[in-house]
Design a protein around this motif. Structure first.
Motif, mmCIF file in Angstrom:
data_model
loop_
_atom_site.group_PDB
_atom_site.id
_atom_site.type_symbol
_atom_site.label_atom_id
_atom_site.label_comp_id
_atom_site.label_asym_id
_atom_site.label_seq_id
_atom_site.Cartn_x
_atom_site.Cartn_y
_atom_site.Cartn_z
ATOM 1 N N GLU A 222 -30.393 3.214 -19.815
ATOM 2 C CA GLU A 222 -29.413 2.141 -19.713
ATOM 3 C C GLU A 222 -29.915 0.883 -20.407
ATOM 4 O O GLU A 222 -29.178 0.217 -21.140
ATOM 5 C CB GLU A 222 -29.105 1.838 -18.246
ATOM 6 N N ARG A 223 -31.168 0.543 -20.170
ATOM 7 C CA ARG A 223 -31.751 -0.653 -20.775
ATOM 8 C C ARG A 223 -31.765 -0.539 -22.307
ATOM 9 O O ARG A 223 -31.489 -1.517 -23.015
ATOM 10 C CB ARG A 223 -33.168 -0.855 -20.243
ATOM 11 N N GLN A 224 -32.060 0.653 -22.792
ATOM 12 C CA GLN A 224 -32.092 0.857 -24.241
ATOM 13 C C GLN A 224 -30.697 0.686 -24.853
ATOM 14 O O GLN A 224 -30.535 0.032 -25.890
ATOM 15 C CB GLN A 224 -32.623 2.262 -24.543
ATOM 16 N N VAL A 225 -29.687 1.258 -24.191
ATOM 17 C CA VAL A 225 -28.311 1.100 -24.657
ATOM 18 C C VAL A 225 -27.900 -0.366 -24.621
ATOM 19 O O VAL A 225 -27.261 -0.880 -25.549
ATOM 20 C CB VAL A 225 -27.348 1.955 -23.802
ATOM 21 N N LEU A 226 -28.291 -1.067 -23.564
ATOM 22 C CA LEU A 226 -27.927 -2.477 -23.413
ATOM 23 C C LEU A 226 -28.529 -3.326 -24.525
ATOM 24 O O LEU A 226 -27.883 -4.245 -25.042
ATOM 25 C CB LEU A 226 -28.381 -2.976 -22.042
ATOM 26 N N GLU A 227 -29.757 -3.049 -24.889
ATOM 27 C CA GLU A 227 -30.400 -3.816 -25.956
ATOM 28 C C GLU A 227 -29.648 -3.675 -27.276
ATOM 29 O O GLU A 227 -29.452 -4.652 -28.004
ATOM 30 C CB GLU A 227 -31.854 -3.367 -26.105
ATOM 31 N N TYR A 228 -29.231 -2.457 -27.585
ATOM 32 C CA TYR A 228 -28.470 -2.252 -28.824
ATOM 33 C C TYR A 228 -27.084 -2.873 -28.724
ATOM 34 O O TYR A 228 -26.544 -3.384 -29.716
ATOM 35 C CB TYR A 228 -28.368 -0.766 -29.156
ATOM 36 N N LEU A 229 -26.481 -2.826 -27.529
ATOM 37 C CA LEU A 229 -25.185 -3.460 -27.335
ATOM 38 C C LEU A 229 -25.270 -4.948 -27.615
ATOM 39 O O LEU A 229 -24.376 -5.539 -28.234
ATOM 40 C CB LEU A 229 -24.703 -3.224 -25.899
ATOM 41 N N CYS A 230 -26.352 -5.561 -27.185
ATOM 42 C CA CYS A 230 -26.548 -7.001 -27.401
ATOM 43 C C CYS A 230 -26.813 -7.336 -28.858
ATOM 44 O O CYS A 230 -26.804 -8.510 -29.243
ATOM 45 C CB CYS A 230 -27.680 -7.518 -26.514
ATOM 46 N N GLN A 231 -27.070 -6.325 -29.676
ATOM 47 C CA GLN A 231 -27.227 -6.540 -31.113
ATOM 48 C C GLN A 231 -25.888 -6.415 -31.843
ATOM 49 O O GLN A 231 -25.820 -6.604 -33.054
ATOM 50 C CB GLN A 231 -28.228 -5.537 -31.691
ATOM 51 N N GLY A 232 -24.830 -6.078 -31.079
ATOM 52 C CA GLY A 232 -23.496 -5.988 -31.677
ATOM 53 C C GLY A 232 -23.142 -4.619 -32.198
ATOM 54 O O GLY A 232 -22.174 -4.471 -32.952
ATOM 55 N N LEU A 233 -23.887 -3.584 -31.796
ATOM 56 C CA LEU A 233 -23.600 -2.239 -32.274
ATOM 57 C C LEU A 233 -22.451 -1.608 -31.493
ATOM 58 O O LEU A 233 -22.270 -1.890 -30.304
ATOM 59 C CB LEU A 233 -24.832 -1.339 -32.157
ATOM 60 N N LYS A 234 -21.693 -0.756 -32.162
ATOM 61 C CA LYS A 234 -20.634 -0.001 -31.519
ATOM 62 C C LYS A 234 -21.239 1.219 -30.818
ATOM 63 O O LYS A 234 -22.388 1.589 -31.063
ATOM 64 C CB LYS A 234 -19.595 0.452 -32.544
ATOM 65 N N ASN A 235 -20.428 1.846 -29.964
ATOM 66 C CA ASN A 235 -20.941 2.970 -29.185
ATOM 67 C C ASN A 235 -21.482 4.099 -30.048
ATOM 68 O O ASN A 235 -22.527 4.682 -29.746
ATOM 69 C CB ASN A 235 -19.844 3.516 -28.260
ATOM 70 N N LYS A 236 -20.769 4.423 -31.123
ATOM 71 C CA LYS A 236 -21.223 5.507 -31.995
ATOM 72 C C LYS A 236 -22.552 5.159 -32.645
ATOM 73 O O LYS A 236 -23.445 6.012 -32.775
ATOM 74 C CB LYS A 236 -20.164 5.797 -33.058
ATOM 75 N N GLU A 237 -22.701 3.905 -33.043
ATOM 76 C CA GLU A 237 -23.948 3.464 -33.668
ATOM 77 C C GLU A 237 -25.096 3.485 -32.654
ATOM 78 O O GLU A 237 -26.221 3.876 -32.992
ATOM 79 C CB GLU A 237 -23.776 2.058 -34.242
ATOM 80 N N ILE A 238 -24.798 3.074 -31.425
ATOM 81 C CA ILE A 238 -25.823 3.122 -30.379
ATOM 82 C C ILE A 238 -26.249 4.560 -30.131
ATOM 83 O O ILE A 238 -27.444 4.858 -30.006
ATOM 84 C CB ILE A 238 -25.289 2.493 -29.078
ATOM 85 N N ALA A 239 -25.271 5.462 -30.066
ATOM 86 C CA ALA A 239 -25.571 6.876 -29.807
ATOM 87 C C ALA A 239 -26.514 7.438 -30.867
ATOM 88 O O ALA A 239 -27.438 8.200 -30.553
ATOM 89 C CB ALA A 239 -24.268 7.678 -29.766
ATOM 90 N N GLU A 240 -26.298 7.056 -32.114
ATOM 91 C CA GLU A 240 -27.161 7.533 -33.195
ATOM 92 C C GLU A 240 -28.579 6.991 -33.060
ATOM 93 O O GLU A 240 -29.550 7.694 -33.357
ATOM 94 C CB GLU A 240 -26.558 7.134 -34.543
ATOM 95 N N ARG A 241 -28.704 5.748 -32.587
ATOM 96 C CA ARG A 241 -30.027 5.129 -32.462
ATOM 97 C C ARG A 241 -30.842 5.731 -31.312
ATOM 98 O O ARG A 241 -32.067 5.854 -31.422
ATOM 99 C CB ARG A 241 -29.887 3.618 -32.224
ATOM 100 N N VAL A 242 -30.142 6.090 -30.211
ATOM 101 C CA VAL A 242 -30.857 6.553 -29.018
ATOM 102 C C VAL A 242 -30.812 8.085 -28.875
ATOM 103 O O VAL A 242 -31.294 8.626 -27.885
ATOM 104 C CB VAL A 242 -30.303 5.888 -27.742
ATOM 105 N N PHE A 243 -30.223 8.756 -29.876
ATOM 106 C CA PHE A 243 -30.169 10.224 -29.890
ATOM 107 C C PHE A 243 -29.449 10.784 -28.660
ATOM 108 O O PHE A 243 -29.887 11.742 -28.038
ATOM 109 C CB PHE A 243 -31.583 10.817 -29.992
ATOM 110 N N LEU A 244 -28.313 10.158 -28.344
ATOM 111 C CA LEU A 244 -27.450 10.633 -27.272
ATOM 112 C C LEU A 244 -26.043 10.809 -27.824
ATOM 113 O O LEU A 244 -25.722 10.318 -28.904
ATOM 114 C CB LEU A 244 -27.408 9.623 -26.110
ATOM 115 N N SER A 245 -25.195 11.525 -27.080
ATOM 116 C CA SER A 245 -23.805 11.645 -27.484
ATOM 117 C C SER A 245 -23.079 10.340 -27.203
ATOM 118 O O SER A 245 -23.495 9.546 -26.343
ATOM 119 C CB SER A 245 -23.121 12.783 -26.720
#
Length: 281
Positions: A222-245
């Protein structure tokens, strides 16, 4: 918009709406009528629903007609199918993806609701579509299996009509809140506004009415997703960064909404920054 008409004969799918009698309501609890609230608010809600395509799956014709009529009268565009196989054929043939799926669990003689859900979650186009499962009272094993297969909600038969409508509304609203269907420019603008608000409030929002929950434990993912969210990334972009669907990212975001008592992405970012959970550069 929903496909105008689906005529599939063998697959037994139809886009509502047909006129059926009240005798086709065996699984809906009877309810007394209460005074309606603001007609303006009701119209706005129905207008919002009219933009949503709902796919209904149930092997019993009377249930398809009863539930389909209910949802259509509340504003939804509804396509009802008699089996999981038929429903899959619909979404494969149509370029549009349904906004939400409501499916019975027990459908003897073919693909049941759990198998259908698994197929949906394995399909790249459909993985993020919210799914509500209908199950008989006491079928705890079905509910556990459904949640393991990533269903969004369960409703036990018999159910109150308003409960079904509210549940469908809720999962769709949650989907919109977590979808992140905004441009990168809009996300960056939100972040700039949050930074400015932080400066105006002396660097933090705790104690200034910005946040409700301050003692919150976030899991590492959750914390990892939140950090990317705070960078302005969209869900698909976050998923690619954290290797999740993308679906898993949406689930984690929904979990954080609940924990932090926030309602959308902007509020969640504001919470993260004002509590010091994430530092904006």
């Amino acid at each position: 918009m929903v496909p105008s008409i689906i005529s599939m004969n063998r697959l037994c799918c139809i886009t509502f709406f047909l006129s059926v009698s009240d005798s086709f309501l065996p699984l809906l609890k009877t309810q007394t009528k209460t005074p309606s609230f603001s007609l303006q608010a009701s119209s706005a809600k129905e207008a919002w629903r009219s933009t949503k395509w709902l796919l209904l799956v149930d092997d019993e014709a009377s249930i398809r007609q009863a539930v389909g009529r209910l949802l259509h009268e509340k504003g939804y565009q509804v396509t009802a199918c008699a089996s999981g196989e038929a429903a899959l054929q619909v979404v494969v043939d149509e370029p549009q993806v349904p906004d939400v799926i409501v499916s019975d669990v027990r459908m003897p003689g073919g693909m049941d609701g759990l198998e259908f859900l698994q197929k949906i979650r394995q399909n790249e186009r459909l993985v993020a579509v919210p799914v509500v499962l209908l199950t008989a009272k006491g079928q705890t094993r079905d509910r556990i299996a459904g949640y393991e297969a990533a269903c969004d909600a369960y409703l036990t038969k018999p159910f109150d009509p308003d409960e079904l409508v509210s549940l469908v509304d809720a999962v769709l609203q949650r989907q919109e809140d977590t979808a992140g269907n905004v441009s990168l420019e809009e996300l960056q603008k939100d972040l700039q506004e949050i930074k400015q608000l932080l400066l105006e409030h002396g660097g933090g929002g705790v104690g200034n009415g910005w946040v409700q929950a301050t003692q919150v434990f976030l899991a590492p993912d959750e914390r990892q997703v939140l950090e990317y969210l705070c960078q302005g990334l969209k869900n698909k972009e976050i998923a690619e960064r954290v290797f999740l669907s993308t679906r898993r990212v949406e689930q984690l975001m929904t979990s954080m909404f609940r924990k932090t008592q926030t309602k959308n992405r902007t509020e969640l970012v504001r919470w993260a920054v004002s509590t010091g959970t994430v530092q904006l550069s």
